[in-house]
Design an enzyme around this catalytic site. Sequence first.
Site, PDB file in Angstrom:
ATOM      1  N   LEU A  44      -0.856  76.815   4.010  1.00  0.00           N
ATOM      2  CA  LEU A  44      -1.787  76.999   2.654  1.00  0.00           C
ATOM      3  C   LEU A  44      -0.724  77.984   1.881  1.00  0.00           C
ATOM      4  CD1 LEU A  44      -5.431  76.927   3.731  1.00  0.00           C
ATOM      5  CD2 LEU A  44      -3.797  75.110   3.337  1.00  0.00           C
ATOM      6  N   ARG A  51      -3.392  90.129  -6.512  1.00  0.00           N
ATOM      7  CA  ARG A  51      -3.351  91.429  -6.077  1.00  0.00           C
ATOM      8  C   ARG A  51      -1.636  92.042  -5.850  1.00  0.00           C
ATOM      9  NH1 ARG A  51      -7.683  89.954  -1.300  1.00  0.00           N
ATOM     10  NH2 ARG A  51      -6.828  87.962  -1.790  1.00  0.00           N
ATOM     11  N   GLY A 128      -9.815  77.340  -3.591  1.00  0.00           N
ATOM     12  CA  GLY A 128     -10.041  77.783  -2.163  1.00  0.00           C
ATOM     13  C   GLY A 128      -9.531  77.265  -1.195  1.00  0.00           C
ATOM     14  N   THR A 129      -9.459  77.867   0.120  1.00  0.00           N
ATOM     15  CA  THR A 129      -8.391  77.419   1.013  1.00  0.00           C
ATOM     16  C   THR A 129      -9.217  76.248   1.823  1.00  0.00           C
ATOM     17  OG1 THR A 129      -9.762  78.939   2.463  1.00  0.00           O
ATOM     18  CG2 THR A 129      -7.659  79.885   1.924  1.00  0.00           C
ATOM     19  N   GLY A 186     -12.076  88.119   6.313  1.00  0.00           N
ATOM     20  CA  GLY A 186     -13.262  87.726   6.939  1.00  0.00           C
ATOM     21  C   GLY A 186     -13.727  88.143   8.174  1.00  0.00           C
ATOM     22  N   LYS A 398      39.198  90.786  -0.856  1.00  0.00           N
ATOM     23  CA  LYS A 398      38.800  89.330  -1.011  1.00  0.00           C
ATOM     24  C   LYS A 398      39.608  88.276  -0.758  1.00  0.00           C
ATOM     25  CE  LYS A 398      39.356  86.734  -4.592  1.00  0.00           C
ATOM     26  NZ  LYS A 398      39.532  85.997  -5.610  1.00  0.00           N
ATOM     27  N   ASN A 424      52.908  98.038   5.893  1.00  0.00           N
ATOM     28  CA  ASN A 424      52.105  99.283   5.254  1.00  0.00           C
ATOM     29  C   ASN A 424      51.828  99.065   3.805  1.00  0.00           C
ATOM     30  OD1 ASN A 424      51.106 101.802   4.459  1.00  0.00           O
ATOM     31  ND2 ASN A 424      52.111 102.685   6.369  1.00  0.00           N
TER      32      ASN A 424
HETATM   33  C1  UD1 Z   1      -8.498  84.530   3.972  1.00  0.00           C
HETATM   34  C2  UD1 Z   1      -9.482  83.938   4.715  1.00  0.00           C
HETATM   35  C3  UD1 Z   1     -10.210  85.244   5.322  1.00  0.00           C
HETATM   36  C4  UD1 Z   1      -8.908  85.705   6.353  1.00  0.00           C
HETATM   37  C5  UD1 Z   1      -7.751  86.061   5.718  1.00  0.00           C
HETATM   38  C6  UD1 Z   1      -6.552  86.437   6.555  1.00  0.00           C
HETATM   39  C7  UD1 Z   1     -10.700  82.216   3.567  1.00  0.00           C
HETATM   40  C8  UD1 Z   1     -11.862  81.913   2.669  1.00  0.00           C
HETATM   41  N1  UD1 Z   1     -10.583  83.329   3.858  1.00  0.00           N
HETATM   42  O1  UD1 Z   1      -8.780  85.488   2.858  1.00  0.00           O
HETATM   43  O2  UD1 Z   1     -11.181  84.882   6.113  1.00  0.00           O
HETATM   44  O3  UD1 Z   1      -9.443  87.085   6.926  1.00  0.00           O
HETATM   45  O4  UD1 Z   1      -7.358  85.078   4.786  1.00  0.00           O
HETATM   46  O5  UD1 Z   1      -5.277  86.787   5.797  1.00  0.00           O
HETATM   47  O6  UD1 Z   1      -9.923  81.542   4.046  1.00  0.00           O
HETATM   48  N2  UD1 Z   1      -4.766  79.455  -0.815  1.00  0.00           N
HETATM   49  C9  UD1 Z   1      -4.429  78.296  -1.534  1.00  0.00           C
HETATM   50  N3  UD1 Z   1      -5.116  77.678  -2.308  1.00  0.00           N
HETATM   51  C10 UD1 Z   1      -6.292  78.302  -2.737  1.00  0.00           C
HETATM   52  C11 UD1 Z   1      -6.494  79.563  -2.388  1.00  0.00           C
HETATM   53  C12 UD1 Z   1      -5.636  80.200  -1.182  1.00  0.00           C
HETATM   54  O7  UD1 Z   1      -3.198  77.727  -1.007  1.00  0.00           O
HETATM   55  O8  UD1 Z   1      -7.006  77.838  -3.395  1.00  0.00           O
HETATM   56  C13 UD1 Z   1      -3.792  80.048   0.238  1.00  0.00           C
HETATM   57  C14 UD1 Z   1      -2.946  81.228  -0.528  1.00  0.00           C
HETATM   58  O9  UD1 Z   1      -1.797  81.170  -1.154  1.00  0.00           O
HETATM   59  C15 UD1 Z   1      -2.781  82.171   1.024  1.00  0.00           C
HETATM   60  C16 UD1 Z   1      -4.037  81.616   1.797  1.00  0.00           C
HETATM   61  O10 UD1 Z   1      -4.401  80.549   1.147  1.00  0.00           O
HETATM   62  O11 UD1 Z   1      -1.570  81.866   1.490  1.00  0.00           O
HETATM   63  C17 UD1 Z   1      -4.986  82.741   1.791  1.00  0.00           C
HETATM   64  O12 UD1 Z   1      -5.507  82.896   0.845  1.00  0.00           O
HETATM   65  P1  UD1 Z   1      -6.037  84.156   0.250  1.00  0.00           P
HETATM   66  O13 UD1 Z   1      -6.779  84.243  -1.260  1.00  0.00           O
HETATM   67  O14 UD1 Z   1      -5.085  85.363   0.399  1.00  0.00           O
HETATM   68  O15 UD1 Z   1      -7.360  84.513   1.218  1.00  0.00           O
HETATM   69  P2  UD1 Z   1      -7.940  85.982   1.641  1.00  0.00           P
HETATM   70  O16 UD1 Z   1      -8.855  86.648   0.546  1.00  0.00           O
HETATM   71  O17 UD1 Z   1      -6.788  86.718   2.168  1.00  0.00           O
HETATM   72 CA    CA Z   2      -4.483  86.633   2.137  1.00  0.00          CA
END
Ligand code: UD1
Ligand code: CA
Length: 506
Positions: A44, A51, A128-129, A186, A398, A424
């Site tokens: 993902l 941030r 979201g993830t 989380g 080079k 030399n």
């Molecule tokens: C996430 C977890 C959290 C965990 C933490 C570990 C969830 C809801 N939360 O939080 O439980 O402790 O990672 O590091 O999963 N991403 C996408 N598409 C999206 C949102 C995110 O591809 O719509 C990808 C981001 O690029 C990233 C990863 O998913 O690589 C995690 O997303 P991020 O927003 O960093 O989640 P955390 O708040 O860190």
């Molecule tokens: Ca993260």
Amino acid sequence: MARARRRPAASADVKAGGRLQAGRLRRSASVGADAAAPLSIVILAAGQGKRMRSTLPKVLQPLAGQPMLAHVLTLARSLAPQSIHVVYGHGGERVRAAFAEPSGAVQPGSMVQPGGVVHWVEQAEQLGTGHALAQAMPGVGKDQQVLVLYGDVPLLRTATLEQLRVSAGAGVALLTATPPEPAGYGRIVRDARGRIARIVEDRDASATVRRIREVNTGVLVAPARQLTRWLAALKPRNAQGELYLTDIVAMAVRERVPVQPLGVADAAEALGINDKVQLAQAEAHYRRRRACELLARGVTLVDPARLDVRGEIEVGTDVVLDVNVVLEGPVRLGNGVHIGPHCVVSRTSIGDATVLQANCVVQDAVIGSDCSVGPFTRMRPGAQLAKGAHVGNFVEIKNSRIGERSKVNHLSYIGDAEIGSGVNVGAGTITCNYDGANKSQTRIGDRAFIGSGSMLVAPVTIGAEATVGAGSTITSDAPAGKLTLARSRQVTIAEWQRPRRKGPGA
Ligand code: UD1
Ligand code: CA
């Protein structure tokens, strides 16, 4: 070339729709994949990474000189999965461009190894993830064991993930960690019997849950069939209004599918990188890890905290690396190589017993054994030193070969030259290899002696055992064994007088 068997390379691009399919709601404790199920990995990597406060997408932020995502891809490939799917979105074009073959994926020394098809799946909107993973699932076979990796968790080890696969068996396994600072992660909520019940995101957690130290690393293994069904049932009922992948844990528990936890021994391995502070922490962790590898191989490090090692490094015995050395692999260091402080060595091979003194910058070069280089030498692509050559301070080389025991000790530019053995080259000698349009060659025969401050205007050949007088501008070939001079004769004007100022005070 490990190719994914399921899909031809031509269909590696999948633009999945932004909608989740309605899942079947049949509840069942049975699971669809067994321990030996083939592995698919989904990374993902679509998040913006607000941030980071950067215009560069988060997964392209460099860690040890490589985009974060390159580290995760290398990790994924190390497990030899049947397929790898990267969900990308924010800054999509830049992410794709960074990994476009051949420049992105097969650069020499790149963390990204050639081979292995990667399926790029676009997540147009970052919902979201859980939503992100759902975009990839249509491309993943139902019989697969799915390993989910996060693009911002780049330091995991292959062995940890192999262990996680074993823990999962035919069910679900979750990699957890207990970092000193759990804020932002989380939390793993367990039931009265200590079994995993659900994951609660930091933002959604009560004060009590926030006190839990055990956190979700984001990494999990689950059977594809169930995973698809659970993802389809996700609801955005949380502080961010997103579809959380983490909610599938409670769903699995409800269906009595066991969720096996695996605690990662070193929490730093599971560091999630959301901001520049965590990025710097990851860099420090990576640095320490690479330094420890070298120490274990018998290399002497003057200070393991002041050394940066990237890419593949091959070392002989009794190698010594002083402080603030940067090695960018592939680098090969022979037995007894000594690298002084503040040197950068990239994609270079160095022979036995060669010494690099302080402040050298060496890129794409081949240095033989028993050479002495530096301090303050710059070797650019195509620079080659034969055994026993000496190259000194403020010398730039080079695309040139310096023969055995030849010396270029001070303040010279040697470009596009072929220098024999025992030569030399005096201080301040320059090969004038460029006329503004073309590069030309300089050839210097064995045992020639080039006086200081000579300009060798290429193309030009200096014969074996020739001597060039200091300060010469050589535009034609200098014959072997003879003294060649090309400078105006020195004169003294006997009757000359220095002008004197007229008037008072003169
Ligand atoms: C996430 C977890 C959290 C965990 C933490 C570990 C969830 C809801 N939360 O939080 O439980 O402790 O990672 O590091 O999963 N991403 C996408 N598409 C999206 C949102 C995110 O591809 O719509 C990808 C981001 O690029 C990233 C990863 O998913 O690589 C995690 O997303 P991020 O927003 O960093 O989640 P955390 O708040 O860190
Ligand atoms: Ca993260």
